[in-house]
Design a protein around this motif. Structure first.
Motif, PDB file in Angstrom:
ATOM      1  N   TYR A 166     -11.633   0.412  -1.801  1.00  0.00           N
ATOM      2  CA  TYR A 166     -11.485   0.950  -0.446  1.00  0.00           C
ATOM      3  C   TYR A 166     -12.779   1.566   0.092  1.00  0.00           C
ATOM      4  CZ  TYR A 166      -6.431   0.267  -0.556  1.00  0.00           C
ATOM      5  OH  TYR A 166      -5.186  -0.292  -0.604  1.00  0.00           O
ATOM      6  N   ARG A 189      -6.327   0.818   6.852  1.00  0.00           N
ATOM      7  CA  ARG A 189      -5.742  -0.034   5.816  1.00  0.00           C
ATOM      8  C   ARG A 189      -4.621   0.660   5.046  1.00  0.00           C
ATOM      9  NH1 ARG A 189     -10.674  -2.464   2.519  1.00  0.00           N
ATOM     10  NH2 ARG A 189      -8.981  -3.630   1.512  1.00  0.00           N
ATOM     11  N   SER A 190      -4.278   1.861   5.471  1.00  0.00           N
ATOM     12  CA  SER A 190      -3.115   2.560   4.901  1.00  0.00           C
ATOM     13  C   SER A 190      -2.217   3.077   6.029  1.00  0.00           C
ATOM     14  CB  SER A 190      -3.569   3.718   4.002  1.00  0.00           C
ATOM     15  OG  SER A 190      -4.421   4.615   4.707  1.00  0.00           O
ATOM     16  N   SER A 191      -2.368   2.506   7.207  1.00  0.00           N
ATOM     17  CA  SER A 191      -1.575   2.910   8.367  1.00  0.00           C
ATOM     18  C   SER A 191      -0.188   2.278   8.299  1.00  0.00           C
ATOM     19  CB  SER A 191      -2.267   2.459   9.659  1.00  0.00           C
ATOM     20  OG  SER A 191      -2.286   1.035   9.730  1.00  0.00           O
ATOM     21  N   THR A 199       0.827  -1.207   0.000  1.00  0.00           N
ATOM     22  CA  THR A 199       0.000   0.000   0.000  1.00  0.00           C
ATOM     23  C   THR A 199       0.862   1.259   0.000  1.00  0.00           C
ATOM     24  OG1 THR A 199      -1.666  -1.210   1.275  1.00  0.00           O
ATOM     25  CG2 THR A 199      -1.871   1.185   1.206  1.00  0.00           C
ATOM     26  N   THR A 237      -3.538   7.412  -3.235  1.00  0.00           N
ATOM     27  CA  THR A 237      -2.845   8.216  -2.224  1.00  0.00           C
ATOM     28  C   THR A 237      -3.690   9.378  -1.711  1.00  0.00           C
ATOM     29  OG1 THR A 237      -0.819   7.680  -3.440  1.00  0.00           O
ATOM     30  CG2 THR A 237      -0.647   9.301  -1.671  1.00  0.00           C
ATOM     31  N   VAL A 241     -10.419   3.124   5.692  1.00  0.00           N
ATOM     32  CA  VAL A 241      -9.355   3.422   4.734  1.00  0.00           C
ATOM     33  C   VAL A 241      -8.076   3.811   5.477  1.00  0.00           C
ATOM     34  CG1 VAL A 241      -8.613   4.953   2.858  1.00  0.00           C
ATOM     35  CG2 VAL A 241     -10.977   4.118   2.940  1.00  0.00           C
ATOM     36  N   ARG A 242      -8.241   4.626   6.532  1.00  0.00           N
ATOM     37  CA  ARG A 242      -7.075   5.034   7.327  1.00  0.00           C
ATOM     38  C   ARG A 242      -6.374   3.820   7.929  1.00  0.00           C
ATOM     39  NH1 ARG A 242      -4.985   5.080  11.776  1.00  0.00           N
ATOM     40  NH2 ARG A 242      -6.767   3.965  12.649  1.00  0.00           N
ATOM     41  N   PHE A 268      -5.984   8.124   0.812  1.00  0.00           N
ATOM     42  CA  PHE A 268      -5.285   7.818   2.054  1.00  0.00           C
ATOM     43  C   PHE A 268      -4.957   9.094   2.829  1.00  0.00           C
ATOM     44  CE2 PHE A 268      -3.380   4.094  -0.529  1.00  0.00           C
ATOM     45  CZ  PHE A 268      -4.539   3.358  -0.353  1.00  0.00           C
ATOM     46  N   THR A 269      -4.628  10.162   2.097  1.00  0.00           N
ATOM     47  CA  THR A 269      -4.332  11.441   2.734  1.00  0.00           C
ATOM     48  C   THR A 269      -5.570  12.001   3.425  1.00  0.00           C
ATOM     49  OG1 THR A 269      -2.603  11.960   1.118  1.00  0.00           O
ATOM     50  CG2 THR A 269      -3.559  13.812   2.326  1.00  0.00           C
ATOM     51  N   HIS A 271       1.643   4.649   1.325  1.00  0.00           N
ATOM     52  CA  HIS A 271       1.302   5.336   2.572  1.00  0.00           C
ATOM     53  C   HIS A 271       1.014   6.821   2.350  1.00  0.00           C
ATOM     54  CE1 HIS A 271       5.665   6.017   2.057  1.00  0.00           C
ATOM     55  NE2 HIS A 271       5.438   7.181   2.649  1.00  0.00           N
ATOM     56  N   PRO A 272       0.191   7.413   3.210  1.00  0.00           N
ATOM     57  CA  PRO A 272       0.090   8.881   3.230  1.00  0.00           C
ATOM     58  C   PRO A 272       1.375   9.440   3.838  1.00  0.00           C
ATOM     59  CG  PRO A 272      -1.188   7.937   5.020  1.00  0.00           C
ATOM     60  CD  PRO A 272      -0.694   6.778   4.204  1.00  0.00           C
TER      61      PRO A 272
END
Length: 315
Positions: free
Chosen positions: A251, A297-299, A144, A227, A294-295, A230-231, A146-147
């Motif tokens: 997502y 799963r992109s942590s 993934t 991205t 979503v946060r 995710f941001t 990341h942000p």
């Protein structure tokens, strides 16, 4: 004491200030050091031009028995013969395609083809399947995108009305007619100024993620990570995007309330009007709950689980 496996993020020398290098080499390697430093030793290396066989041999010697992760276009610098030599010296060769044209960076000598999006992984698998017996047994694995870690501790401040924003360059966003009046664009020229930009980004409780039509008509070899979604999730905001944005439905789900069916200007305006009417309602809360998923799963914790699976294949 058990010797740590060395992992080298290798990028083109001329891409030192590129966003993908900063995020997928510098930031990712630091994240890896914090979470996976018990078993692996991480470094970022700038690859100068490979003008002859001697330069290729020197590079191969430097990464002997390392897991090397080539950032998108770096693989093309080596050529077919150079990638073969790299595969013979390294413990493993991975290519991280991020958002690049897959066909321009693909090598049949890679052990792992890293996709930064689910759509990208599907494309990579097709490419690998087309190689048939010529590939060296490589596999496709997801990592993934990341942000930006510099968002940590920041949250969106706006709650009294819908305020939509877009972080990026004008060339990458679709803002027809009246839509332009509904979205504030935060454009920045240098990464050194990104802190001020991130602070301004906290004024938005809705992030705009709609690409121009020409850029959406991609060839099958190109995919973009989610991205911007995710941001938005990292800041506790919702996102407005088109249904065919890569990974958006994966997502957000089919029933997410701010998915656009088309790029028709009237539909985009209608979506903003809908958002205005839904602010503070149960539907808005449900959208925020979806963004919280979503946060997660992109942590960093989620991404480092994926990275450990990739690296552990070779230890």
């Amino acid at each position: 004491m058990t010797r740590k496996t060395k992992v080298v993020f290798l990028h083109r020398k001329g891409h030192t200030g590129a966003g993908s290098k900063i995020m997928r080499c510098d930031q990712l390697s630091e994240m890896c050091r914090q979470h996976l430093g018990d078993a692996f030793e991480f470094s970022v290396v700038s690859q100068r031009p490979l003008r002859n066989d001697a330069a290729i041999r020197e590079t191969c010697k430097a990464i002997n028995d390392c897991i090397v992760i080539l950032l998108k276009g770096t693989a093309s610098m080596f050529g077919e013969e150079g990638m073969y030599k790299l595969s013979q010296n390294a413990r493993a060769v991975c290519i991280d395609y991020v958002d690049a044209d897959i066909s321009g960076s693909f090598s049949k000598f890679a052990d792992v083809h890293i996709g930064a999006s689910r759509v990208g992984c599907q494309m990579l698998q097709r490419m690998l399947d087309n190689c048939g017996g010529e590939a060296s047994g490589g596999q496709v694995m997801h990592l993934t995108h990341h942000p930006d870690p510099r968002l940590l501790g920041r949250r969106c401040r706006r709650s009294d009305k819908v305020c939509a924003g877009y972080l990026g360059h004008f060339a990458n966003v679709y803002l027809p007619g009246e839509v332009k009046k509904r979205v504030r664009v935060l454009d920045y020229a240098r990464d050194s100024k990104i802190g001020d930009t991130f602070d301004a980004l906290c004024d938005f409780n809705m992030h705009y993620c709609v690409r121009p039509p020409a850029r959406r008509r991609r060839k099958w070899q190109i995919a973009k990570p989610f991205t911007k979604g995710f941001t938005a999730a990292a800041l506790g905001a919702v996102v407005i995007t088109s249904r065919d944005t890569d990974d958006a439905v994966h997502y957000l789900g089919e029933d997410y309330p701010f998915l656009l069916e088309s790029l028709d200007e009237a539909e985009i305006i209608e979506a903003f009007d809908k958002a205005d009417s839904l602010l503070g309602t149960l539907t808005w809360k449900e959208a925020l709950d979806r963004m919280e998923l979503v946060r997660s799963r992109s942590s960093p914790e989620w991404i480092m689980q994926e990275m450990r699976r990739i690296l552990s294949t070779f230890t």
